[in-house]
Scaffold this motif. Structure first.
Motif, PDB file in Angstrom:
ATOM      1  N   GLY A 189      -2.943   4.442  -0.958  1.00  0.00           N
ATOM      2  CA  GLY A 189      -3.492   4.320   0.236  1.00  0.00           C
ATOM      3  C   GLY A 189      -4.580   5.230   1.067  1.00  0.00           C
ATOM      4  N   GLY A 190      -4.646   5.255   1.729  1.00  0.00           N
ATOM      5  CA  GLY A 190      -5.766   5.911   2.385  1.00  0.00           C
ATOM      6  C   GLY A 190      -5.358   7.985   1.444  1.00  0.00           C
ATOM      7  N   ARG A 191      -5.031   8.410   1.005  1.00  0.00           N
ATOM      8  CA  ARG A 191      -4.883   9.641   1.008  1.00  0.00           C
ATOM      9  C   ARG A 191      -5.023  10.236  -0.540  1.00  0.00           C
ATOM     10  NH1 ARG A 191       1.310  12.038   3.098  1.00  0.00           N
ATOM     11  NH2 ARG A 191       0.733  12.029   5.432  1.00  0.00           N
ATOM     12  N   ALA A 192      -5.332   8.687  -1.385  1.00  0.00           N
ATOM     13  CA  ALA A 192      -5.444   8.452  -2.682  1.00  0.00           C
ATOM     14  C   ALA A 192      -7.351   9.468  -2.978  1.00  0.00           C
ATOM     15  CB  ALA A 192      -6.267   6.532  -3.015  1.00  0.00           C
ATOM     16  N   ASN A 193      -7.775   9.429  -4.515  1.00  0.00           N
ATOM     17  CA  ASN A 193      -9.035  10.522  -4.216  1.00  0.00           C
ATOM     18  C   ASN A 193     -10.072   9.701  -4.273  1.00  0.00           C
ATOM     19  OD1 ASN A 193      -8.803   9.690  -7.050  1.00  0.00           O
ATOM     20  ND2 ASN A 193      -7.545  12.139  -7.288  1.00  0.00           N
ATOM     21  N   SER A 194     -10.914  10.015  -4.511  1.00  0.00           N
ATOM     22  CA  SER A 194     -12.165   9.388  -5.475  1.00  0.00           C
ATOM     23  C   SER A 194     -12.235   8.597  -5.996  1.00  0.00           C
ATOM     24  CB  SER A 194     -13.596  10.636  -4.842  1.00  0.00           C
ATOM     25  OG  SER A 194     -13.172  11.206  -6.061  1.00  0.00           O
ATOM     26  N   GLU A 195     -11.364   9.334  -6.809  1.00  0.00           N
ATOM     27  CA  GLU A 195     -11.126   8.501  -8.518  1.00  0.00           C
ATOM     28  C   GLU A 195     -10.242   6.721  -8.932  1.00  0.00           C
ATOM     29  OE1 GLU A 195      -9.223  10.801 -11.395  1.00  0.00           O
ATOM     30  OE2 GLU A 195     -11.130  12.623 -11.264  1.00  0.00           O
ATOM     31  N   ALA A 196     -10.006   7.213  -6.866  1.00  0.00           N
ATOM     32  CA  ALA A 196      -8.993   5.793  -6.854  1.00  0.00           C
ATOM     33  C   ALA A 196      -9.856   4.745  -6.616  1.00  0.00           C
ATOM     34  CB  ALA A 196      -7.924   5.469  -6.178  1.00  0.00           C
ATOM     35  N   GLY A 197     -11.314   4.903  -6.350  1.00  0.00           N
ATOM     36  CA  GLY A 197     -12.112   3.514  -5.680  1.00  0.00           C
ATOM     37  C   GLY A 197     -12.336   3.366  -4.906  1.00  0.00           C
TER      38      GLY A 197
ATOM     39  N   ILE B 132       0.617  -0.578   0.358  1.00  0.00           N
ATOM     40  CA  ILE B 132       0.176  -0.225   0.202  1.00  0.00           C
ATOM     41  C   ILE B 132       0.759   1.136  -0.070  1.00  0.00           C
ATOM     42  CG2 ILE B 132      -1.705   1.594   1.767  1.00  0.00           C
ATOM     43  CD1 ILE B 132      -2.309  -1.768   2.289  1.00  0.00           C
ATOM     44  N   ALA B 133       0.899   2.188  -0.891  1.00  0.00           N
ATOM     45  CA  ALA B 133       1.623   3.761  -1.242  1.00  0.00           C
ATOM     46  C   ALA B 133       0.588   4.336  -0.482  1.00  0.00           C
ATOM     47  CB  ALA B 133       1.874   3.763  -2.627  1.00  0.00           C
TER      48      ALA B 133
END
Length: 330
Positions: A108-116, A74-75
């Motif tokens: 990881g948890g900092r991904a935006n909503s486009e990450a799904g 998890i990046a």
């Protein structure tokens, strides 16, 4: 973290090697079943949720239960994701699977909503690994992506057809054309992913209770998708292509048209209704001005007519007086 990600590809080797002090202080490693998850402390909660989901649902449509050990890294941010994946990863990717290495790298948890949804994303990538473990390099890209999407139950792929103008105006591609669509840009690739999902979903439906089991079994046995389709469904590959295009057009074509027409009407409504209101107000002001002008004109005409009547009444009186004067003179 890098030490863990590099070393944990081979689980047995990692189990014998102590983690580096930096990894121990800034990262977390979790092991359960055939899975190892590594993440930074900030993503520990997410890592535990992903590990639990992977262990709980560890079977895939039409395939034997996988046995390969899997590392899930998890990046913590997009920059670290790119550094782990490499420079050739597409910009729109939120997770990447490396079947030959048994490794998945995801945001990881900092991904935006486009990450799904991370749980759906992980399931998708695990399906890639499971398919490769049993089928090797046999499946082309369209089947690989479609299978992973169906296995993850990515309903958004189906929804893409409901609102896509392509369902109204575009000709649905052949499987060879679909294969080439993945190398396009983001929008073209997204359309290709949705179509791949639709194709594999139709293959699963045709299989009835067996789903994809017979198709994948015959495919592995013969090494040919064409032969596998013939044996599993009693139709040629070309016949299946015509079938899935007809089914897709029938199922989503009208819905897509209605959806887009409704959207267009709504958009035009947002634009035209204010213009209509402005036009009505302007016309009302003009009409009020015209009515006022007509009222003034009518009033002026009445005054003129009254004056003419008054002037006309005065003239007979003068004539009568003159007549009487003339009679008197006579």
């Amino acid at each position: 973290m890098l030490a863990l990600i590099t070393g944990a590809v081979h689980h047995a080797a990692v189990a014998q090697a102590p983690p580096s002090p930096r990894a121990a202080s800034t990262g977390v490693r979790l092991d359960s079943g055939r899975f190892t998850v590594v993440a930074e402390r900030q993503d520990e909660r997410m890592a535990r949720a992903l590990l639990a989901a992977a262990v709980k649902q560890d079977s895939f449509p039409g395939l034997a239960r996988p046995r390969q050990h899997v590392l899930i890294a998890i990046a913590p941010d997009a920059q670290r994701l790119r550094s782990w994946v490499g420079p050739y990863a597409p910009e729109w990717g939120a997770a990447f699977a490396f079947p030959d290495q048994g490794k998945i790298v995801m945001q990881g948890g900092r991904a935006n909503s486009e990450a799904g949804d991370p749980l759906v994303v992980l399931r998708h990538e695990l399906a890639h690994l499971a398919l490769h473990e049993q089928m090797g390099a046999l499946p082309p890209r369209w089947f690989d992506e479609g299978y992973a999407s169906v296995a993850a139950r990515e309903w958004t792929r189906e929804q893409a057809f409901e609102t896509s103008l392509g369902m109204v105006w575009r000709t649905l591609p052949t499987l060879d054309q679909l294969e080439r669509g993945f190398v396009g840009g983001g929008m073209e690739a997204s359309w290709s992913y949705a179509m791949a999902h639709r194709v594999v979903s139709e293959l699963e439906t045709l299989g009835g209770p067996a789903g994809l089991t017979n198709l994948l079994g015959y495919w592995k046995e013969t090494g040919s998708f064409e032969k596998a389709v013939r044996q599993a469904y009693g139709m040629t590959g070309e016949g299946f292509e015509k079938h899935w295009r007809a089914q897709t057009r029938s199922r989503y074509g009208a819905l897509s048209f209605v959806t887009n027409v409704s959207a267009a009407v709504g958009l035009f409504g947002l634009v035209l209704v204010p213009l209509f209101v402005i036009r009505r107000r302007r016309d009302r002001r003009k009409l009020d001005a015209m009515r006022a002008a007509d009222a003034r004109q009518e009033e002026a005409e009445r005054q003129s007519a009254l004056q003419a009547m008054l002037d006309g009444v005065g003239e007979p009186v003068a004539d009568g007086a003159g007549s009487e004067a003339r009679h008197g003179a006579n």
